[in-house]
Design an enzyme around this catalytic site. Structure first.
Site, PDB file in Angstrom:
ATOM      1  N   ASN A 237       0.901  -1.226  -0.167  1.00 22.88           N
ATOM      2  CA  ASN A 237       0.050   0.117   0.037  1.00 22.88           C
ATOM      3  C   ASN A 237       1.033   1.224   0.070  1.00 22.88           C
ATOM      4  O   ASN A 237       2.074   1.189   0.020  1.00 22.88           O
ATOM      5  CB  ASN A 237      -1.029  -0.143   1.268  1.00 22.88           C
ATOM      6  CG  ASN A 237      -0.190   0.004   2.487  1.00 22.88           C
ATOM      7  OD1 ASN A 237       0.642   0.864   2.788  1.00 22.88           O
ATOM      8  ND2 ASN A 237      -0.449  -1.157   3.206  1.00 22.88           N
ATOM      9  N   ASP A 306      -4.227  -6.410   4.821  1.00 23.90           N
ATOM     10  CA  ASP A 306      -5.139  -7.479   5.670  1.00 23.90           C
ATOM     11  C   ASP A 306      -5.162  -8.886   4.953  1.00 23.90           C
ATOM     12  O   ASP A 306      -5.405  -9.709   5.586  1.00 23.90           O
ATOM     13  CB  ASP A 306      -6.544  -6.776   5.224  1.00 23.90           C
ATOM     14  CG  ASP A 306      -6.785  -5.375   6.113  1.00 23.90           C
ATOM     15  OD1 ASP A 306      -6.165  -5.386   7.281  1.00 23.90           O
ATOM     16  OD2 ASP A 306      -7.201  -4.472   5.458  1.00 23.90           O
ATOM     17  N   LYS A 316       8.772 -16.636 -10.994  1.00 20.98           N
ATOM     18  CA  LYS A 316       8.055 -15.544 -11.354  1.00 20.98           C
ATOM     19  C   LYS A 316       6.870 -15.997 -12.142  1.00 20.98           C
ATOM     20  O   LYS A 316       6.939 -16.600 -13.036  1.00 20.98           O
ATOM     21  CB  LYS A 316       9.078 -14.716 -12.470  1.00 20.98           C
ATOM     22  CG  LYS A 316       8.504 -13.471 -12.639  1.00 20.98           C
ATOM     23  CD  LYS A 316       9.398 -12.625 -13.827  1.00 20.98           C
ATOM     24  CE  LYS A 316       8.767 -11.475 -14.085  1.00 20.98           C
ATOM     25  NZ  LYS A 316       9.393 -10.587 -14.966  1.00 20.98           N
ATOM     26  N   ASP A 333      -4.312 -10.102  12.710  1.00 17.89           N
ATOM     27  CA  ASP A 333      -4.444  -8.715  13.164  1.00 17.89           C
ATOM     28  C   ASP A 333      -3.436  -8.362  14.235  1.00 17.89           C
ATOM     29  O   ASP A 333      -3.937  -8.807  15.451  1.00 17.89           O
ATOM     30  CB  ASP A 333      -5.997  -8.223  13.606  1.00 17.89           C
ATOM     31  CG  ASP A 333      -6.108  -6.832  13.842  1.00 17.89           C
ATOM     32  OD1 ASP A 333      -5.185  -6.147  14.447  1.00 17.89           O
ATOM     33  OD2 ASP A 333      -6.999  -6.340  13.076  1.00 17.89           O
ATOM     34  N   PHE A 350      -4.354   3.201  14.674  1.00 22.32           N
ATOM     35  CA  PHE A 350      -4.547   4.075  13.615  1.00 22.32           C
ATOM     36  C   PHE A 350      -5.718   3.626  12.628  1.00 22.32           C
ATOM     37  O   PHE A 350      -5.818   2.456  12.257  1.00 22.32           O
ATOM     38  CB  PHE A 350      -3.552   4.625  12.745  1.00 22.32           C
ATOM     39  CG  PHE A 350      -2.721   5.669  13.392  1.00 22.32           C
ATOM     40  CD1 PHE A 350      -2.092   5.470  14.683  1.00 22.32           C
ATOM     41  CD2 PHE A 350      -2.552   7.030  12.836  1.00 22.32           C
ATOM     42  CE1 PHE A 350      -1.155   6.565  15.441  1.00 22.32           C
ATOM     43  CE2 PHE A 350      -1.929   8.051  13.294  1.00 22.32           C
ATOM     44  CZ  PHE A 350      -1.354   7.707  14.483  1.00 22.32           C
ATOM     45  N   LYS A 364     -13.639   0.314  15.308  1.00 21.87           N
ATOM     46  CA  LYS A 364     -12.566  -0.417  15.465  1.00 21.87           C
ATOM     47  C   LYS A 364     -12.078  -0.332  16.905  1.00 21.87           C
ATOM     48  O   LYS A 364     -11.533  -1.334  17.376  1.00 21.87           O
ATOM     49  CB  LYS A 364     -11.610   0.081  14.243  1.00 21.87           C
ATOM     50  CG  LYS A 364     -11.708  -0.305  13.119  1.00 21.87           C
ATOM     51  CD  LYS A 364     -10.782   0.182  11.966  1.00 21.87           C
ATOM     52  CE  LYS A 364     -11.425  -0.114  10.804  1.00 21.87           C
ATOM     53  NZ  LYS A 364     -10.474   0.389   9.615  1.00 21.87           N
ATOM     54  N   LYS A 368     -11.812  -3.927  18.291  1.00 27.83           N
ATOM     55  CA  LYS A 368     -10.518  -4.606  18.570  1.00 27.83           C
ATOM     56  C   LYS A 368      -9.964  -4.415  20.048  1.00 27.83           C
ATOM     57  O   LYS A 368      -8.903  -4.576  20.446  1.00 27.83           O
ATOM     58  CB  LYS A 368      -9.379  -3.661  17.602  1.00 27.83           C
ATOM     59  CG  LYS A 368      -9.482  -4.028  16.257  1.00 27.83           C
ATOM     60  CD  LYS A 368      -8.442  -3.400  15.305  1.00 27.83           C
ATOM     61  CE  LYS A 368      -8.435  -3.510  13.720  1.00 27.83           C
ATOM     62  NZ  LYS A 368      -7.615  -3.602  13.088  1.00 27.83           N
TER      63      LYS A 368
HETATM   64  O1  C5P Z   1      -8.523  -2.793  10.428  1.00 29.77           O
HETATM   65  P1  C5P Z   1      -7.821  -1.723  10.030  1.00 29.77           P
HETATM   66  O2  C5P Z   1      -6.659  -2.158   9.202  1.00 29.77           O
HETATM   67  O3  C5P Z   1      -8.367  -0.308   9.488  1.00 29.77           O
HETATM   68  O4  C5P Z   1      -7.126  -1.204  11.337  1.00 29.77           O
HETATM   69  C1  C5P Z   1      -6.001  -0.443  11.611  1.00 29.77           C
HETATM   70  C2  C5P Z   1      -5.214  -0.471  12.867  1.00 29.77           C
HETATM   71  O5  C5P Z   1      -4.858  -1.813  13.166  1.00 29.77           O
HETATM   72  C3  C5P Z   1      -3.736   0.108  12.629  1.00 29.77           C
HETATM   73  O6  C5P Z   1      -3.511   0.461  13.951  1.00 29.77           O
HETATM   74  C4  C5P Z   1      -2.987  -0.917  12.144  1.00 29.77           C
HETATM   75  O7  C5P Z   1      -1.592  -1.031  12.714  1.00 29.77           O
HETATM   76  C5  C5P Z   1      -3.488  -2.166  12.891  1.00 29.77           C
HETATM   77  N1  C5P Z   1      -3.570  -3.748  12.165  1.00 29.77           N
HETATM   78  C6  C5P Z   1      -2.957  -4.482  12.613  1.00 29.77           C
HETATM   79  N2  C5P Z   1      -2.905  -5.698  11.752  1.00 29.77           N
HETATM   80  C7  C5P Z   1      -3.451  -5.824  10.565  1.00 29.77           C
HETATM   81  C8  C5P Z   1      -4.370  -4.737  10.223  1.00 29.77           C
HETATM   82  C9  C5P Z   1      -4.283  -3.398  10.956  1.00 29.77           C
HETATM   83  O8  C5P Z   1      -2.079  -4.346  13.683  1.00 29.77           O
HETATM   84  N3  C5P Z   1      -3.438  -7.149  10.101  1.00 29.77           N
END
Ligand code: C5P
Length: 432
Positions: A237, A306, A316, A333, A350, A364, A368
């Site tokens: 990203n 994600d 390749k 996550d 964030f 979130k 979370k």
């Molecule tokens: O669900 P989302 O990706 O929007 O959540 C963002 C937050 O979760 C950020 O703080 C990011 O660093 C954390 N995150 C994580 N592991 C993931 C996805 C997001 O720690 N796989």
């Protein structure tokens, strides 16, 4: 007796009421015993640095002055020796001077470096990493915080190249003070005047490490992750890592011991931070798990992918087929996993969203089970990806706090203060 009592109040910077009037006394003495190295570059504002050395000493600092060759055209070493109370340093290649206090010793000496005035030329040299004068060498070698008070003609200040150089220095953690706007020595009017010496000295006194995170361990994640498809390609990203790196630096300035787990970025590791480089989300999780037991606070700034490819192809992938379907699986996550631990650290996440950032951040926060979410809008006109600016809203169980739009460096400093206040409210025994 009247005079000494006033003197004590004056030195401690206290407020005291006189009838209906509250007198706010200046923040004197905040630099007591601190070593401040004043670097002076070539510009007409150099004469103001004489006053700056005096003001810093009034604040209790020990001052040493380093002049660039161009600065000597504007101000004499003798004057600055008298006002700083120390010999003035000028030359990189002078064996007598090196025998007294060599350039590396000088770089190690200060608690704070302030370049005032900082000319456009000197700012460009620092941004290019040059070490061609004693002062630029010290700036490159020092581990002390560097503050920069620019002073130049308004058109030079407005030039894109100057703005880029200043932004580069700021992204490396330099504290940019000013410039002021007004009438200039060249007869023009606009931004580019050096801040007044008293103001510079007060800012430095106020920006002394706050200690709000003293004795605490902070773990920060930053940057994107790369999820390999094959030996050549990856899914990723637009995260630049700038926000997370600024948060790590701000936590150091607040007195914390900081570990940074960073995905691939083009940034230099921040000073005084133990940085671990990772590539994928799974590697980031392992690095976080290795450090999390000792962390008091986790600030998860990373834009973790994600999903990752279900399989990494050993060779390749060829483009023989007209379509290609990728099978992706969910990544762990990291933030949610840390927050779900039996005794989690204080957790900050964030949320970068393309719409309704605060609302989605709240969802979130609850899902979370984290202590604080920091929402920001991405993808619009002011897209923060790669930029030095951002606009943040803090979301927690008590409500929302908008930090507004500012540089990532300044936002990081404010965010750390907000995190520290919430951490100490939750852990009263840990108050510094
Ligand atoms: O669900 P989302 O990706 O929007 O959540 C963002 C937050 O979760 C950020 O703080 C990011 O660093 C954390 N995150 C994580 N592991 C993931 C996805 C997001 O720690 N796989």
């Amino acid at each position: 007796m009247y005079l000494p009592i006033c003197a004590v109040l004056y030195r401690t910077g206290l407020e005291f009421p006189t009838g209906s009037l509250t007198v706010r006394l200046p923040d004197m003495g905040k630099l007591n015993g601190r070593r401040v190295l004043v670097g002076i570059t070539g510009g007409i504002a150099a004469y103001k640095s004489v006053e700056l050395t005096r003001r810093l000493r009034e604040h209790g600092a020990e001052v040493r002055v380093v002049l660039t060759p161009a600065a000597k055209e504007f101000i004499t070493p003798l004057t600055l020796q008298a006002t700083s109370g120390n010999p003035v340093h000028e030359s990189l290649l002078d064996s007598d001077a090196e025998a007294g206090m060599g350039h590396i010793e000088l770089a190690r000496w200060p608690d704070q470096v302030i370049i005032a005035p900082a000319s456009a030329d000197f700012i460009a040299r620092l941004a290019a990493g040059l070490a061609d004068t004693l002062l630029s060498t010290i700036c490159l070698a020092t581990e002390a915080p560097v503050a920069i008070a620019p002073a130049m003609n308004r058109a030079m200040w407005d030039k894109a190249v100057t703005r880029r150089n200043v932004a580069t220095l700021e992204s490396w953690g330099a504290h940019i003070l000013g410039p002021d706007s007004g009438e200039q020595a060249c007869g023009e009017t606009g931004p580019g005047r050096m801040l007044e010496p008293g103001e510079i000295a007060s800012i430095l006194a106020r920006s002394e490490p706050t200690g709000v995170l003293q004795d605490l361990q902070v773990l920060v994640t930053a940057g994107p992750t790369w999820e390999a498809l094959d030996p050549v390609r990856a899914l990723t990203n637009h995260s630049s890592g700038k926000m997370g790196y600024a948060v790590a630096s701000a936590a150091v300035s607040a007195g914390a011991t900081v570990s940074l787990v960073s995905g691939p970025t083009a940034l230099e590791p921040p000073a005084m931070v133990s940085t671990r480089q990772v590539v994928s989300a799974e590697e980031m999780l392992s690095a976080v798990e290795a450090d999390i037991d000792s962390a008091d606070i986790l600030i998860s700034v990373a834009a973790v992918a994600d999903y990752r490819p279900a399989e990494i192809q050993p060779g390749k992938i060829k483009k023989d087929a007209s379509d290609l379907t990728l099978e992706l699986v969910r990544n762990p996550d990291i933030l949610a996993a840390v927050a779900a631990r039996p005794s989690p650290p204080f957790t900050v996440g964030f949320a970068a969203e393309t719409e309704r950032p605060a609302e989605q951040a709240r969802e979130k926060l609850i899902r979370k089970k984290v202590d604080l979410m920091v929402a920001n809008l991405v993808g619009g006109e002011d897209d923060p990806f790669g930029s030095d600016q951002n606009s943040l809203v803090l979301v927690d169980n008590d409500g929302e706090t908008a930090l507004g739009r500012d540089t990532k460096v300044r936002l990081a400093k404010t965010l750390i203060e907000e995190v520290a206040a919430r951490y100490h409210a939750k852990n009263p025994a840990a108050n510094p």
